[in-house]
Motif scaffolding. Structure first.
Motif, PDB file in Angstrom:
ATOM      1  N   LEU A  30       5.169  21.516  79.568  1.00 38.25           N
ATOM      2  CA  LEU A  30       4.200  21.800  80.628  1.00 38.25           C
ATOM      3  C   LEU A  30       4.771  21.423  81.979  1.00 38.25           C
ATOM      4  O   LEU A  30       5.367  20.352  82.126  1.00 38.25           O
ATOM      5  N   ASP A  31       4.562  22.288  82.952  1.00 42.50           N
ATOM      6  CA  ASP A  31       5.003  21.948  84.300  1.00 42.50           C
ATOM      7  C   ASP A  31       3.961  21.038  84.955  1.00 42.50           C
ATOM      8  O   ASP A  31       2.910  20.736  84.375  1.00 42.50           O
ATOM      9  N   LEU A  32       4.255  20.591  86.171  1.00 39.66           N
ATOM     10  CA  LEU A  32       3.407  19.635  86.867  1.00 39.66           C
ATOM     11  C   LEU A  32       1.985  20.169  87.049  1.00 39.66           C
ATOM     12  O   LEU A  32       1.010  19.440  86.829  1.00 39.66           O
ATOM     13  N   ILE A  33       1.841  21.407  87.422  1.00 42.78           N
ATOM     14  CA  ILE A  33       0.500  21.962  87.663  1.00 42.78           C
ATOM     15  C   ILE A  33      -0.287  22.023  86.357  1.00 42.78           C
ATOM     16  O   ILE A  33      -1.465  21.659  86.316  1.00 42.78           O
ATOM     17  N   ASP A  34       0.357  22.461  85.264  1.00 43.02           N
ATOM     18  CA  ASP A  34      -0.334  22.478  83.972  1.00 43.02           C
ATOM     19  C   ASP A  34      -0.779  21.068  83.571  1.00 43.02           C
ATOM     20  O   ASP A  34      -1.895  20.882  83.084  1.00 43.02           O
ATOM     21  N   ARG A  35       0.094  20.091  83.777  1.00 35.43           N
ATOM     22  CA  ARG A  35      -0.267  18.703  83.439  1.00 35.43           C
ATOM     23  C   ARG A  35      -1.456  18.231  84.272  1.00 35.43           C
ATOM     24  O   ARG A  35      -2.353  17.551  83.769  1.00 35.43           O
ATOM     25  N   LYS A  36      -1.464  18.604  85.554  1.00 41.54           N
ATOM     26  CA  LYS A  36      -2.586  18.222  86.418  1.00 41.54           C
ATOM     27  C   LYS A  36      -3.881  18.900  85.953  1.00 41.54           C
ATOM     28  O   LYS A  36      -4.945  18.271  85.953  1.00 41.54           O
ATOM     29  N   ILE A  37      -3.804  20.161  85.566  1.00 44.00           N
ATOM     30  CA  ILE A  37      -4.986  20.873  85.066  1.00 44.00           C
ATOM     31  C   ILE A  37      -5.516  20.185  83.811  1.00 44.00           C
ATOM     32  O   ILE A  37      -6.715  19.918  83.689  1.00 44.00           O
ATOM     33  N   VAL A  38      -4.622  19.889  82.888  1.00 42.87           N
ATOM     34  CA  VAL A  38      -5.030  19.228  81.643  1.00 42.87           C
ATOM     35  C   VAL A  38      -5.658  17.872  81.947  1.00 42.87           C
ATOM     36  O   VAL A  38      -6.700  17.518  81.386  1.00 42.87           O
ATOM     37  N   ALA A  39      -5.056  17.108  82.840  1.00 40.34           N
ATOM     38  CA  ALA A  39      -5.591  15.789  83.190  1.00 40.34           C
ATOM     39  C   ALA A  39      -6.993  15.910  83.780  1.00 40.34           C
ATOM     40  O   ALA A  39      -7.890  15.134  83.441  1.00 40.34           O
ATOM     41  N   LEU A  51      -9.183  18.349  83.303  1.00 36.54           N
ATOM     42  CA  LEU A  51     -10.116  18.774  82.262  1.00 36.54           C
ATOM     43  C   LEU A  51     -10.420  17.648  81.279  1.00 36.54           C
ATOM     44  O   LEU A  51     -11.541  17.546  80.774  1.00 36.54           O
ATOM     45  N   MET A  52      -9.438  16.786  81.000  1.00 40.03           N
ATOM     46  CA  MET A  52      -9.710  15.657  80.109  1.00 40.03           C
ATOM     47  C   MET A  52     -10.656  14.656  80.775  1.00 40.03           C
ATOM     48  O   MET A  52     -11.448  14.010  80.092  1.00 40.03           O
ATOM     49  N   ARG A  53     -10.577  14.532  82.094  1.00 38.88           N
ATOM     50  CA  ARG A  53     -11.485  13.639  82.821  1.00 38.88           C
ATOM     51  C   ARG A  53     -12.892  14.210  82.862  1.00 38.88           C
ATOM     52  O   ARG A  53     -13.873  13.499  82.708  1.00 38.88           O
ATOM     53  N   ASP A  54     -13.005  15.525  83.114  1.00 38.88           N
ATOM     54  CA  ASP A  54     -14.322  16.158  83.246  1.00 38.88           C
ATOM     55  C   ASP A  54     -14.191  17.662  83.010  1.00 38.88           C
ATOM     56  O   ASP A  54     -13.808  18.407  83.904  1.00 38.88           O
ATOM     57  N   ALA A  55     -14.536  18.096  81.807  1.00 38.62           N
ATOM     58  CA  ALA A  55     -14.415  19.508  81.445  1.00 38.62           C
ATOM     59  C   ALA A  55     -15.514  20.365  82.059  1.00 38.62           C
ATOM     60  O   ALA A  55     -15.492  21.586  81.920  1.00 38.62           O
ATOM     61  N   THR A  56     -16.480  19.745  82.749  1.00 35.59           N
ATOM     62  CA  THR A  56     -17.542  20.522  83.376  1.00 35.59           C
ATOM     63  C   THR A  56     -17.193  20.957  84.793  1.00 35.59           C
ATOM     64  O   THR A  56     -17.961  21.686  85.416  1.00 35.59           O
ATOM     65  N   LEU A  57     -16.046  20.519  85.297  1.00 35.92           N
ATOM     66  CA  LEU A  57     -15.660  20.908  86.658  1.00 35.92           C
ATOM     67  C   LEU A  57     -15.510  22.421  86.762  1.00 35.92           C
ATOM     68  O   LEU A  57     -14.901  23.047  85.885  1.00 35.92           O
ATOM     69  N   PRO A  58     -16.036  23.010  87.825  1.00 37.00           N
ATOM     70  CA  PRO A  58     -15.807  24.438  88.036  1.00 37.00           C
ATOM     71  C   PRO A  58     -14.322  24.699  88.291  1.00 37.00           C
ATOM     72  O   PRO A  58     -13.605  23.838  88.817  1.00 37.00           O
ATOM     73  N   VAL A  59     -13.871  25.876  87.929  1.00 39.30           N
ATOM     74  CA  VAL A  59     -12.469  26.246  88.122  1.00 39.30           C
ATOM     75  C   VAL A  59     -12.072  26.097  89.584  1.00 39.30           C
ATOM     76  O   VAL A  59     -10.957  25.664  89.882  1.00 39.30           O
ATOM     77  N   SER A  60     -12.990  26.391  90.492  1.00 35.21           N
ATOM     78  CA  SER A  60     -12.664  26.281  91.921  1.00 35.21           C
ATOM     79  C   SER A  60     -12.291  24.842  92.294  1.00 35.21           C
ATOM     80  O   SER A  60     -11.357  24.622  93.065  1.00 35.21           O
ATOM     81  N   GLN A  73      -5.226  27.204  76.656  1.00 39.56           N
ATOM     82  CA  GLN A  73      -6.076  27.353  75.465  1.00 39.56           C
ATOM     83  C   GLN A  73      -5.362  28.181  74.398  1.00 39.56           C
ATOM     84  O   GLN A  73      -5.364  27.806  73.223  1.00 39.56           O
ATOM     85  N   GLU A  74      -4.764  29.268  74.798  1.00 40.53           N
ATOM     86  CA  GLU A  74      -4.049  30.137  73.847  1.00 40.53           C
ATOM     87  C   GLU A  74      -2.891  29.392  73.183  1.00 40.53           C
ATOM     88  O   GLU A  74      -2.609  29.601  72.008  1.00 40.53           O
ATOM     89  N   GLN A  75      -2.219  28.518  73.937  1.00 40.94           N
ATOM     90  CA  GLN A  75      -1.094  27.751  73.404  1.00 40.94           C
ATOM     91  C   GLN A  75      -1.543  26.592  72.518  1.00 40.94           C
ATOM     92  O   GLN A  75      -0.723  25.954  71.868  1.00 40.94           O
ATOM     93  N   GLY A  76      -2.837  26.303  72.524  1.00 45.20           N
ATOM     94  CA  GLY A  76      -3.344  25.199  71.723  1.00 45.20           C
ATOM     95  C   GLY A  76      -3.215  23.841  72.397  1.00 45.20           C
ATOM     96  O   GLY A  76      -3.451  22.813  71.766  1.00 45.20           O
ATOM     97  N   VAL A  77      -2.829  23.828  73.678  1.00 44.03           N
ATOM     98  CA  VAL A  77      -2.771  22.563  74.420  1.00 44.03           C
ATOM     99  C   VAL A  77      -4.201  22.056  74.625  1.00 44.03           C
ATOM    100  O   VAL A  77      -4.502  20.895  74.371  1.00 44.03           O
ATOM    101  N   LEU A  78      -5.077  22.932  75.067  1.00 47.46           N
ATOM    102  CA  LEU A  78      -6.500  22.621  75.177  1.00 47.46           C
ATOM    103  C   LEU A  78      -7.165  23.134  73.904  1.00 47.46           C
ATOM    104  O   LEU A  78      -7.150  24.331  73.633  1.00 47.46           O
ATOM    105  N   THR A  79      -7.730  22.229  73.129  1.00 45.96           N
ATOM    106  CA  THR A  79      -8.268  22.612  71.823  1.00 45.96           C
ATOM    107  C   THR A  79      -9.778  22.777  71.812  1.00 45.96           C
ATOM    108  O   THR A  79     -10.313  23.461  70.951  1.00 45.96           O
TER     109      THR A  79
END
Length: 158
Positions: free
Chosen positions: A4-13, A15-24, A45-51
């Motif tokens: 995962l690149d830096l942006i993907d890691r930040k996105i995952v982090a 979402l793990m903190r709060d999956a209710t955040l709007p995409v914006s 999600q497709e890669q199975g990183v977000l389950t």
């Protein structure tokens, strides 16, 4: 799978903190516009990183005030026993997590029940359903720390 690149890691982090955040809001936090951020989330999600995206609940407020960590020693290590164990435990929703272990115990279970009577019922059901060499139960007195978020590196430095 690619690292995962830096942006993907930040996105995952985020979402793990709060999956209710709007995409914006996630996009703002990670430095993307909304559409590329949404595409990355879909790819993760497709890669199975977000389950899954779930709500976390307070076990006490739901009536599950007793947490038990149970060590299981199997009578043998055959595929038949492992399959039977998996089948039996799959049908017990009070068993929240199961890990196959290395060391003194073969399996570690995290169980949540309302009280000791409920644990005793589950214990009898489990031990009547499948042969077990040894069961060791540890009762949690207090939950000091709990998180579902992995400590993902969100800095540019490796």
């Amino acid at each position: 799978m690619d690292t995962l690149d830096l942006i993907d890691r930040k996105i995952v982090a985020e979402l793990m903190r709060d999956a209710t955040l709007p995409v914006s809001q996630i996009a703002d936090k990670v430095g993307l516009s909304q559409t590329p951020c949404w595409k990355r989330i879909q790819k993760l999600q497709e890669q199975g990183v977000l389950t899954a995206r779930v709500a976390l609940a307070d076990p006490d407020k739901l009536g599950f005030g007793l947490t038990i960590f149970v060590g299981i020693e199997a009578p043998d290590h055959s595929a038949d026993w492992r399959e039977a164990f998996a089948k039996v435990t799959r049908d017990m929703p009070q068993i929240m997590e199961i890990y196959r272990m290395a060391g003194e115990m073969d399996y570690l279970l995290r169980i949540a029940v309302p009280d000791m009577a409920a644990f005793d019922t589950l214990y009898k059901r489990l031990t009547d359903a499948i042969p077990i060499k040894n069961v060791t139960s540890h009762f949690a007195m207090e939950r000091i720390k709990f998180t579902t978020a992995y400590p993902v590196n969100t800095s540019a430095k490796p």
